[in-house]
Design an enzyme around this catalytic site. Structure first.
Site, short mmCIF file in Angstrom:
data_model
loop_
_atom_site.label_atom_id
_atom_site.label_comp_id
_atom_site.label_asym_id
_atom_site.label_seq_id
_atom_site.Cartn_x
_atom_site.Cartn_y
_atom_site.Cartn_z
N LYS A 268 8.74 25.09 3.57
CA LYS A 268 7.83 24.05 4.08
C LYS A 268 8.06 23.74 5.55
O LYS A 268 7.30 22.99 6.15
CB LYS A 268 7.96 22.79 3.24
CG LYS A 268 7.81 23.05 1.73
CD LYS A 268 6.74 22.22 1.09
CE LYS A 268 6.65 22.50 -0.40
NZ LYS A 268 5.53 21.85 -1.06
N ASP B 250 0.81 19.75 -8.41
CA ASP B 250 0.80 21.13 -7.95
C ASP B 250 -0.37 21.91 -8.52
O ASP B 250 -0.79 22.91 -7.96
CB ASP B 250 2.12 21.82 -8.36
CG ASP B 250 3.27 21.32 -7.51
OD1 ASP B 250 3.09 21.23 -6.28
OD2 ASP B 250 4.34 20.99 -8.06
N LYS C 152 13.18 25.17 -0.35
CA LYS C 152 11.99 24.37 -0.01
C LYS C 152 11.96 24.06 1.48
O LYS C 152 10.93 24.04 2.12
CB LYS C 152 12.02 23.07 -0.82
CG LYS C 152 10.67 22.73 -1.42
CD LYS C 152 10.77 21.69 -2.49
CE LYS C 152 10.36 22.24 -3.84
NZ LYS C 152 10.45 21.29 -4.93
N PHE D 204 10.04 15.42 0.72
CA PHE D 204 10.95 15.10 -0.37
C PHE D 204 10.98 16.33 -1.28
O PHE D 204 10.03 17.12 -1.29
CB PHE D 204 10.46 13.89 -1.17
CG PHE D 204 10.96 12.57 -0.65
CD1 PHE D 204 10.56 12.10 0.58
CD2 PHE D 204 11.83 11.80 -1.41
CE1 PHE D 204 11.02 10.87 1.06
CE2 PHE D 204 12.30 10.58 -0.95
CZ PHE D 204 11.89 10.12 0.29
N ASN E 228 1.81 12.25 -13.12
CA ASN E 228 3.27 12.39 -13.20
C ASN E 228 3.92 11.01 -13.21
O ASN E 228 3.25 9.99 -13.16
CB ASN E 228 3.78 13.29 -12.07
CG ASN E 228 3.46 12.72 -10.71
OD1 ASN E 228 3.95 11.65 -10.34
ND2 ASN E 228 2.60 13.41 -9.97
N LYS F 82 -16.46 12.90 -21.78
CA LYS F 82 -15.20 12.88 -22.53
C LYS F 82 -15.15 14.04 -23.54
O LYS F 82 -16.11 14.22 -24.29
CB LYS F 82 -15.07 11.54 -23.26
CG LYS F 82 -13.76 11.38 -23.97
CD LYS F 82 -13.70 10.04 -24.69
CE LYS F 82 -12.48 10.01 -25.58
NZ LYS F 82 -12.54 8.92 -26.54
O1 PMT Z 1 7.61 7.08 -6.84
P1 PMT Z 1 8.95 6.83 -7.49
O2 PMT Z 1 8.83 6.46 -8.94
O3 PMT Z 1 9.78 5.87 -6.70
O4 PMT Z 1 9.75 8.22 -7.50
C1 PMT Z 1 10.18 8.79 -6.30
C2 PMT Z 1 10.00 10.32 -6.27
C3 PMT Z 1 10.92 10.95 -7.29
C4 PMT Z 1 8.54 10.68 -6.56
C5 PMT Z 1 10.37 10.76 -4.81
O5 PMT Z 1 11.70 10.44 -4.55
C6 PMT Z 1 10.15 12.25 -4.62
O6 PMT Z 1 10.97 13.08 -4.91
N1 PMT Z 1 8.94 12.62 -4.08
C7 PMT Z 1 8.50 14.02 -3.95
C8 PMT Z 1 7.95 14.51 -5.27
C9 PMT Z 1 7.45 15.95 -5.19
O7 PMT Z 1 6.27 16.18 -5.30
O8 PMT Z 1 8.41 16.85 -4.94
P2 PMT Z 1 8.12 18.47 -4.86
O9 PMT Z 1 9.47 19.05 -4.78
O10 PMT Z 1 7.22 18.89 -5.95
O11 PMT Z 1 7.34 18.63 -3.48
C10 PMT Z 1 8.00 18.88 -2.24
C11 PMT Z 1 7.28 18.20 -1.11
O12 PMT Z 1 5.96 18.77 -0.96
C12 PMT Z 1 7.08 16.69 -1.30
O13 PMT Z 1 7.28 16.08 -0.05
C13 PMT Z 1 5.62 16.58 -1.72
O14 PMT Z 1 5.06 15.35 -1.28
C14 PMT Z 1 4.98 17.77 -1.02
N2 PMT Z 1 3.82 18.34 -1.71
C15 PMT Z 1 3.94 18.80 -3.00
C16 PMT Z 1 2.84 19.39 -3.61
C17 PMT Z 1 1.63 19.50 -2.89
N3 PMT Z 1 0.56 20.02 -3.45
N4 PMT Z 1 1.56 19.05 -1.62
C18 PMT Z 1 2.63 18.49 -1.03
O15 PMT Z 1 2.56 18.09 0.13
#
Ligand code: PMT
Length: 399
Positions: free
Chosen positions: A338, A274, A334, A320, A205, A284
Site C-alpha cells: 500500500k 474488500d 501490507k 491500518f 463488519n 428483498k
Molecule cells: O472501529 P472499531 O470498532 O474501533 O475497530 C477498529 C478497527 C479494528 C476497525 C481499526 O483499528 C482497524 O484496524 N482498521 C482497519 C481495518 C481494515 O480494513 O484493515 P485491512 O487490513 O483490511 O485494510 C488495510 C488498510 O486498507 C486499512 O487502512 C483500510 O482502511 C484500507 N482499505 C481496505 C480495503 C479497501 N477496499 N480500501 C482500503 O482503503
C-alpha cells in the site's frame, strides 16, 4: 516534544501516579516529576526516575540542583498535572503559598494546570476544600475527579483519585491549547462500510468506528482541521470535526479521493469492505425462493492504494491493518503493497482490543523500517501516539 510536569503529593494514590507517568512517557512526552516530601514516604523517587528516564526533583535546596530549578521547571512545562492532589496542595495553590519545590513551581508557572484530587470524603466536602477548588476553577485550573468508591481510610464516598487514563485525557485536552497540529488539515476515515445484498440486507463488519472517531477527536483537540468520512456508526460526531457519512466502499472512495489532496495527513482507520455483491437485488430476496443462495462478489476499490498513487508531496498517509494472526509479517507485506508512510497494525483477535473495544494494542510500522510495539491502551491514547508520530513526519517533510 511537549514537557509535562507531574507533581506528586502525599496521598495513598501516589502509587497510581507511577502508571500516569508511564502512560505520559509512552505518549512521547518528556515527563519530569516533582514530589512533595510526604509523597516520597509512599513511593520512592527511583520508581519515577526509572519510568520517565528523568531525574526527580524533590527540594528547593537540593544539593547539586540548579539554584532556580522551580523557575526552570515552571517555564519549560507545557502542562502541569498534580496527581494525587491532596487537600493541602489545593489549599496552598488557592492561597498562593510557596513553601516547597512543588508549591513554588505551581505559583511560578503560567502553563495550564490539571489537578486530580484524592482525599478522605470529609476533607473533600469540607467548606474550605470546596471554596479552594472553586477559586482554582475560576482561575482556569482543570479538576479531574475524584471518583466515588471505597477510600484508603476504609470509608465509602467521593475522594478516590481518577484512573490514570482519565487524567491522561485531561492532560491531552489541556495541551490542546498549545496544539501540535494547529491549523493542519487532516482527513480520517472510520467505521465499517456496508455493501447491499438487497434493500434490507448487507455485507458488513464489526467496526464500531471507535478507533477512527478517537483519531478525529484527538486531532481536533490538537488543533487540526478535521474531516471525518465515516461508515454507519452509532457514535456522536466529536466536537470541532466535520463529518460526512457514507455507506458503501464506493461512496467512501468518492468522498476520500475528492478530499484527500487538500489534506496534510490522511488516516484510513475505516474497515472498508474488500468485496461487494456483483449486483444488489432490487427487492428483498424471499426465503422461500430457493434452497440455496449463491452470492457472487467482486472486489471493492482499494482506497488506500489509490491514495498512495495520488499523494501530494509532503502528505503523510497512514493505513491500518486489521489482522487475525502473523501480525508483523502480514503488516510488513501490507506496508510494501500500500506504500504508506505509517501503518498501524492491530491483531483483532486479541480479547479486549480491536473491534468495538475502547482499547487497542498496536504495532506502528514506518516507511524507514522502524517498528514500535505499543502496550494495550485506550483508543484515545493510541490516537495521540499516532498523531505525535504524524506530526514528527510532517516536520521532516517541512510543514
Ligand atoms: O472501529 P472499531 O470498532 O474501533 O475497530 C477498529 C478497527 C479494528 C476497525 C481499526 O483499528 C482497524 O484496524 N482498521 C482497519 C481495518 C481494515 O480494513 O484493515 P485491512 O487490513 O483490511 O485494510 C488495510 C488498510 O486498507 C486499512 O487502512 C483500510 O482502511 C484500507 N482499505 C481496505 C480495503 C479497501 N477496499 N480500501 C482500503 O482503503
Amino acid at each position: 516534544m511537549n514537557n509535562i510536569l507531574l507533581g506528586v503529593t502525599g496521598g495513598i494514590a501516589a502509587y497510581k501516579a507511577v502508571d500516569l507517568a508511564r502512560r505520559l512517557t509512552l505518549l512521547g512526552f518528556r515527563v519530569k516529576v516533582v514530589m512533595s516530601e510526604n509523597a516520597t514516604r509512599l513511593v520512592g523517587p527511583a520508581t519515577f526516575r526509572a519510568v520517565t528516564s528523568n531525574p526527580v526533583a524533590l527540594s528547593l535546596f537540593a544539593d547539586g540542583g540548579a539554584p532556580m530549578e522551580h523557575i526552570d521547571l515552571a517555564r519549560e512545562a507545557d502542562v502541569v498535572v498534580v496527581a494525587p492532589a491532596t487537600a493541602n496542595i489545593i489549599a496552598k495553590m488557592a492561597h498562593g503559598l510557596a513553601d516547597d519545590l512543588l508549591s513554588t513551581t505551581l505559583l511560578a508557572t503560567r502553563a495550564p494546570v490539571v489537578l486530580a484530587p484524592a482525599m478522605n470524603r470529609e476533607m473533600w466536602s469540607h467548606p474550605a476544600t470546596v471554596s479552594n477548588l472553586e477559586t482554582l476553577r475560576e482561575r482556569g485550573v482543570r479538576v479531574v475527579g475524584p471518583e466515588s468508591g471505597s477510600l484508603a481510610c476504609g470509608e465509602e464516598g467521593p475522594g478516590r483519585m481518577s484512573e490514570p487514563e482519565t487524567i491522561v485525557e485531561e492532560v491531552l485536552a489541556a495541551l490542546g491549547t498549545n496544539s501540535l497540529l494547529a491549523g493542519v488539515p487532516v482527513l480520517v476515515t472510520a467505521g465499517g462500510t456496508r455493501e447491499a445484498i438487497d434493500p434490507v440486507r448487507f455485507i458488513g463488519n464489526r467496526s464500531s468506528g471507535k478507533m477512527g472517531y478517537a483519531m478525529a477527536a484527538v486531532a481536533a483537540r490538537m488543533g487540526a482541521r478535521v474531516q471525518l468520512v465515516s461508515g454507519p456508526s452509532a457514535l456522536e460526531c466529536p466536537g470541532g470535526v466535520e463529518r460526512v457519512t457514507v455507506e458503501t466502499a464506493e461512496e467512501m472512495r468518492e468522498e476520500v479521493v475528492e478530499r484527500a489532496p487538500a489534506c496534510r495527513a490522511v488516516v484510513m482507520a475505516a474497515a472498508v469492505a474488500d468485496f461487494m455483491p456483483v449486483k444488489a437485488h432490487g427487492e428483498k430476496i424471499k426465503r422461500g425462493s430457493a434452497e440455496k443462495l449463491v452470492l457472487e462478489l467482486v472486489r471493492t476499490p482499494d482506497i488506500l492504494a489509490e491514495l498512495s498513487g495520488i499523494k501530494p508531496q509532503g502528505q503523510v498517509l497512514v493505513g491500518f491493518a486489521a489482522e487475525t494472526g502473523e501480525l508483523l509479517q502480514r503488516a510488513r507485506a501490507k506496508m510494501r503493497e500500500k506504500k504508506v508512510d505509517m501503518l498501524v497494525a492491530n491483531d483483532v483477535t486479541h480479547p479486549g482490543s480491536g473491534f468495538d473495544s475502547d482499547y487497542n494494542r498496536a504495532v506502528l510500522l514506518f516507511a524507514d523500517g522502524r517498528e514500535v510495539e505499543l502496550d494495550l491502551m485506550p483508543k484515545a491514547e493510541l490516537a495521540a501516539v499516532i498523531w505525535r508520530e504524524v506530526s514528527a513526519l510532517l516536520d521532516i517533510s517541512g510543514r
